[in-house]
Design a protein around this motif. Structure first.
Motif, mmCIF file in Angstrom:
data_model
loop_
_atom_site.group_PDB
_atom_site.id
_atom_site.type_symbol
_atom_site.label_atom_id
_atom_site.label_comp_id
_atom_site.label_asym_id
_atom_site.label_seq_id
_atom_site.Cartn_x
_atom_site.Cartn_y
_atom_site.Cartn_z
ATOM 1 N N SER A 206 0.826 -1.213 0.000
ATOM 2 C CA SER A 206 0.000 0.000 0.000
ATOM 3 C C SER A 206 0.861 1.263 0.000
ATOM 4 N N ASP A 207 2.174 1.095 0.143
ATOM 5 C CA ASP A 207 3.107 2.212 0.224
ATOM 6 C C ASP A 207 2.793 3.153 1.395
ATOM 7 N N THR A 208 2.244 2.586 2.467
ATOM 8 C CA THR A 208 1.946 3.411 3.645
ATOM 9 C C THR A 208 2.887 3.053 4.811
ATOM 10 N N ARG B 183 4.576 12.931 4.459
ATOM 11 C CA ARG B 183 4.260 11.748 3.654
ATOM 12 C C ARG B 183 2.767 11.507 3.540
ATOM 13 N N LYS B 184 2.033 11.947 4.543
ATOM 14 C CA LYS B 184 0.566 11.745 4.568
ATOM 15 C C LYS B 184 -0.154 12.627 3.563
#
Ligand code: C2E
Ligand code: CA
Ligand code: CA
Ligand code: CA
Length: 278
Positions: free
Chosen positions: A51-53, A276-277
């Motif tokens: 998810s790249d989170t 990043r969020k």
């Protein structure tokens, strides 16, 4: 040549002397480090490659010595263990990390995971089964978002007791990660018998994953094994885009390493997370 050899001998002695003095100084000052506010935590993100989170961070301890500067944990944790100070330090780490984790969750990072390293010594003390949940409760941090990282070396000495302690913590909702997986001896029997939900692949396997087919096969095999046992997998020491590329092909993984970020102080990592969020 003789004079040279003598000179070299003297240098070696004085180098040894200096190292010895440094250790003696650290050992003398360590009991006061916590009270003087010289300990601090840095945090390194763990990134879910699917998810790249960012799913959470690992807390890593540092000691800012007033004369010698920042001392890495590999240098002073063994001293703390030797001097019987490790339980106190571990408590401080858990308390501090849980408070910080609560702040991040309140910022809107819900389900954000915090991991903390547990010294092998702590597994000998049954009271941590009560202590850790109490510290989390005081910080209002949910135990199911809290991860304790343990190494195999910590379990070799007394597997029965270690297992009882880990089972107790697991029963309180805390997750257990097997750290540095693959470098010890009886890894596979531990996987079968311990309440582990996360495997962290040691970074010595990651280093050449994009260059050495054997290393890539080892990681791929660990990943498959972990999947079939329904563990989450964290691959440590990811430093390059090429390594990420290889790992993505292996399935759903969590990655940690300098490629994403070095461990950062709380203010810096908070900025990093918020950036990043966006
Ligand atoms: P560890 O748990 O295996 O932690 C990972 C180490 O690898 C950290 O070193 C981290 O800074 C480093 N690292 C992370 N990404 C990369 C990368 O991409 N490349 C390279 N070369 N290194 C990377 P650190 O912070 O010096 O910690 C060393 C060890 O000290 C830890 O190994 C852990 O076993 C121990 N430690 C750290 N904090 C604590 C603590 O609060 N309590 C206890 N008992 N032990 C701790
Ligand atoms: Ca760790
Ligand atoms: Ca590790
Ligand atoms: Ca390690």
């Amino acid at each position: 040549a003789l004079a040279y050899a003598k000179e070299r001998g003297r240098n070696q002695i004085s180098q040894y002397g200096a190292a010895h003095e440094r250790e003696a100084m650290l050992e003398t000052h360590l009991p006061y480090a916590a009270k003087r506010g010289e300990l601090f935590l840095v945090y390194q993100p763990k990134v879910d490659l699917t998810s790249d989170t960012v799913m959470g961070v690992e807390a890593l301890i540092r000691w800012k010595h007033p004369l010698l500067g920042v001392i890495p944990p590999n240098e002073f944790i063994p001293l703390a263990e030797k001097r019987g100070l490790i339980c106190e330090i571990t408590q401080w780490v858990i308390e501090t990390a849980a408070k910080q984790g609560k702040l991040w969750q309140d910022f809107g990072l819900s389900g954000f995971k915090i991991s903390v390293n547990l010294s092998p010594y702590s597994l000998k003390h049954a009271q941590i089964v009560e202590q850790v949940p109490a510290l989390l409760q005081q910080a209002h941090f949910p135990p199911q978002d809290f991860i304790l990282e343990v190494t195999e070396t910590g379990l070799i000495e007394n597997v029965e007791k270690g297992r009882a302690v880990l089972n107790g913590l697991r029963a309180k909702g805390i997750q257990i990660a097997m750290d540095d997986f693959g470098v010890g001896f009886s890894s596979l029997s531990y996987l079968r018998n311990l309440p582990i939900s996360i495997l962290k692949v040691d970074r010595s396997f990651t280093a050449r994953i994009d260059q050495d087919e054997k290393d890539a096969m080892i990681v791929q095999t660990i990943v498959q094994l972990a999947k079939s046992m329904q563990f989450h997998i964290v691959v440590e020491g990811v430093e390059t885009a090429e390594q990420v590329q290889v790992l993505r092909q292996m399935g759903s993984l969590i990655a940690q390493g300098y490629f994403f970020s070095k461990p950062l102080a709380s203010g810096e990592i908070t900025d990093w997370l918020l950036e990043r969020k966006k």
